[in-house]
Design an enzyme around this catalytic site. Structure first.
Site, PDB file in Angstrom:
ATOM      1  N   LYS A 113      -2.993  17.510  18.948  1.00 56.35           N
ATOM      2  CA  LYS A 113      -4.122  17.539  19.878  1.00 56.35           C
ATOM      3  C   LYS A 113      -3.734  16.978  21.251  1.00 56.35           C
ATOM      4  CE  LYS A 113      -7.157  18.851  16.645  1.00 56.35           C
ATOM      5  NZ  LYS A 113      -6.370  18.883  15.413  1.00 56.35           N
TER       6      LYS A 113
HETATM    7  C1  PLP Z   1      -6.460  19.703  14.307  1.00 57.74           C
HETATM    8  C2  PLP Z   1      -5.298  19.732  13.403  1.00 57.74           C
HETATM    9  C3  PLP Z   1      -4.952  20.879  12.679  1.00 57.74           C
HETATM   10  C4  PLP Z   1      -5.790  22.140  12.731  1.00 57.74           C
HETATM   11  O1  PLP Z   1      -5.727  22.776  13.992  1.00 57.74           O
HETATM   12  P1  PLP Z   1      -6.864  23.835  14.396  1.00 57.74           P
HETATM   13  O2  PLP Z   1      -6.580  24.190  15.797  1.00 57.74           O
HETATM   14  O3  PLP Z   1      -8.163  23.111  14.235  1.00 57.74           O
HETATM   15  O4  PLP Z   1      -6.740  24.978  13.451  1.00 57.74           O
HETATM   16  C5  PLP Z   1      -3.821  20.851  11.892  1.00 57.74           C
HETATM   17  N1  PLP Z   1      -3.080  19.731  11.786  1.00 57.74           N
HETATM   18  C6  PLP Z   1      -3.383  18.605  12.448  1.00 57.74           C
HETATM   19  C7  PLP Z   1      -2.528  17.408  12.259  1.00 57.74           C
HETATM   20  C8  PLP Z   1      -4.488  18.568  13.292  1.00 57.74           C
HETATM   21  O5  PLP Z   1      -4.778  17.450  13.958  1.00 57.74           O
END
Ligand code: PLP
Length: 498
Positions: A113
């Site tokens: 993120k």
């Molecule tokens: C948010 C997240 C995901 C999923 O990503 P999306 O864009 O919501 O599909 C997978 N792994 C981690 C560690 C995340 O923080």
């Protein structure tokens, strides 16, 4: 020519510049903003191979954010992708026997993120300057664990903004929770809710579309926006690393120019994999987009049958950031599958809201050919962490392990030998307990995650990241917990005090 954005549900085809779409977050009608067309990469792909992350970011972002000047964009990029990342490469690629792991966890909060949320606050402030927005921006975010902290880190103490994060109080890892409840900054509020991520996300979406509340905010010179991947300003920075990774693998001689590359993405809200789809539309020679789910396998069933059905038990897993049954970004794909038909998209979303399910037409289903979906059980996820550790001495976090496991299933099922990029979305240190339980269960013995982090350091040879060390003894700041129904009041009460 400006690239404009429109809502997936709006039949009037009203369109907005990027800065407006980013500031607003969600469209008035509850739809998501999408670009009127997905731009093609202007630079010959060869020119991008081997360029720095920041340079590739500029080449990609300038195509989407056409109302940002070159200088504005470069300032945003410079402020986002700096020493907050623990490697100058920003997104290093680890080559193993099984594939290329694109490590997206080298930012401030050690999950992917950070790739988008390091830059979103700079986008918003730049955008606010452009539209001469005087109101304070209130960022409202639901988190399955990682978005919350990354958004807090990005927006804490940013003048002209406030940030409120709702997380499922029993649905995140101990490190994730600690990261959030110790967040400093007098413009931050973190609230645990008695509910799961889907309820938090639905609650936030309802707050967004509450006309009375909007009025209340306007009177107080506030305006809501979102840091979730429903904001197009989250999605665009995520396209960058697919372009960057392809170019880097070419520059390193791992790929021939034009050779297809499959990507495997551990998926929850469908934002990360949608960014890969956008990169493919832009001209990056990506092959199959492999969507990996945990036991909340609503997307696996969707790709298999063309039916989306969230009416099922919500499972708490060791990959909590993927514990999601309503994948919001799928709406952007549906919009394309309907031939950009807002009426049909709105109808499907209405079905999801009222019946918890919707069905694709055969023509729409045919449009899913770029994707492959599968899932990993909890047991398979732990086995994969152990296997890769034994084979490569490389420790995966549970989300990335879900992807690695699904990739093995894909190869076994299809025999496809195309090279693959496995998107590594979190540091194993964020999920220390689950990781140690998989590779050295005898060490667990009631130890807390910070003690286990030391064990993991010895096992993996990778130092405990600063992001973990710094929260170990940090003071508890946020203790508020509320019911799903009380989210609106929590927002109002806090803003009244500010
Ligand atoms: C948010 C997240 C995901 C999923 O990503 P999306 O864009 O919501 O599909 C997978 N792994 C981690 C560690 C995340 O923080």
């Amino acid at each position: 020519m400006d690239l404009l954005y429109r809502s997936t549900r709006d039949e009037t085809k009203e369109s907005f510049r990027a800065s407006k779409a980013i500031l607003q977050g969600l469209a008035e009608d509850g739809g998501l903003f999408v670009p009127e067309q997905i731009p093609r990469l202007a630079t010959d792909f060869k020119d991008l191979a081997g360029r720095s992350y920041q340079e590739v970011a500029y080449e990609v972002m300038r195509l989407f954010l056409t109302d940002f000047s070159e200088e504005e964009l470069k300032v945003c990029i410079g402020k986002a992708y700096d020493e907050k990342f623990d490697t100058a490469e920003i997104a290093p690629i680890r080559k193993t026997g099984g594939g290329y792991y694109l490590e997206l966890f080298h930012g401030a909060t050690i999950a992917f993120k950070d790739m988008a949320l390091s830059i979103l606050p700079h986008f918003m402030l730049t955008a606010a300057g452009k539209v001469q927005e005087q109101k304070d921006i209130v960022i409202l975010t639901a988190t399955s664990g990682d978005t919350g902290k990354a958004a807090l880190a990005g927006f804490a103490n940013v003048p002209g903004t406030k940030i409120i994060v709702f997380y499922p109080k029993d649905g995140v890892s101990p490190i994730q929770k600690r990261q959030m409840v110790t967040q400093k900054g007098n413009n931050t509020l973190v609230v645990g809710i008695d509910g799961n991520f889907d309820e938090a996300q639905t609650g936030v979406k309802e707050i967004f579309s509450d006309e009375k509340l909007k009025q209340w905010l306007t009177e107080r010179e506030y305006q809501f926006s979102s840091a979730n991947s429903i904001n197009i300003g989250r999605l665009i920075p995520q396209v960058v690393y697919y372009v960057y990774a392809y170019g880097k693998l070419c520059a390193d001689g791992e790929l021939k120019q034009g050779e297809p590359l499959n990507v495997v993405v551990p998926t929850g809200n469908f934002g990360n994999i949608l960014a890969a789809f956008y990169a493919k539309q832009m001209g990056v020679p990506l092959g199959k987009l492999i969507c990996a789910s945990n036991e909340n396998k609503v997307l696996y069933d969707f790709f298999a049958t063309g039916n989306y059905d969230k009416n099922r038990d919500f499972v708490l897993t060791s990959s909590p950031s993927m514990d999601i049954l309503i994948s919001s970004n799928l709406e952007r794909l549906l919009f394309l599958l309907t031939g950009e038909n807002p009426k049909q998209t709105a109808q499907l979303m209405q079905d999801l809201k009222t019946k918890g399910r919707y069905e694709l037409t055969p023509e729409m289903k045919a449009g899913l050919a770029d994707f492959y979906g599968n899932y990993a059980t909890e047991e398979e996820t732990a086995e994969t962490i152990l296997r890769i550790y034994k084979e490569e001495g490389y420790v995966l976090d549970p989300h990335t392990a879900v992807a690695a496991c699904v990739y093995e299933k894909y190869k076994a099922e299809t025999g496809d030998k195309t090279k693959a990029l496995i998107v590594s979305t979190a540091s194993p240190y964020k999920f220390t307990n689950s990781v140690i339980a998989a590779i050295a269960p005898e060490k667990i013995k009631d130890k807390d995650d910070f003690v286990l982090a030391k064990d993991l350091e010895k096992l993996s040879g990778v130092n405990v990241p600063e992001a973990v060390l710094s929260i170990k003894s940090a003071a508890l700041v946020h203790t508020k917990v509320c019911g799903v129904k009380d989210m609106k009041d929590a927002v109002k009460n806090w803003l009244l005090k500010k």
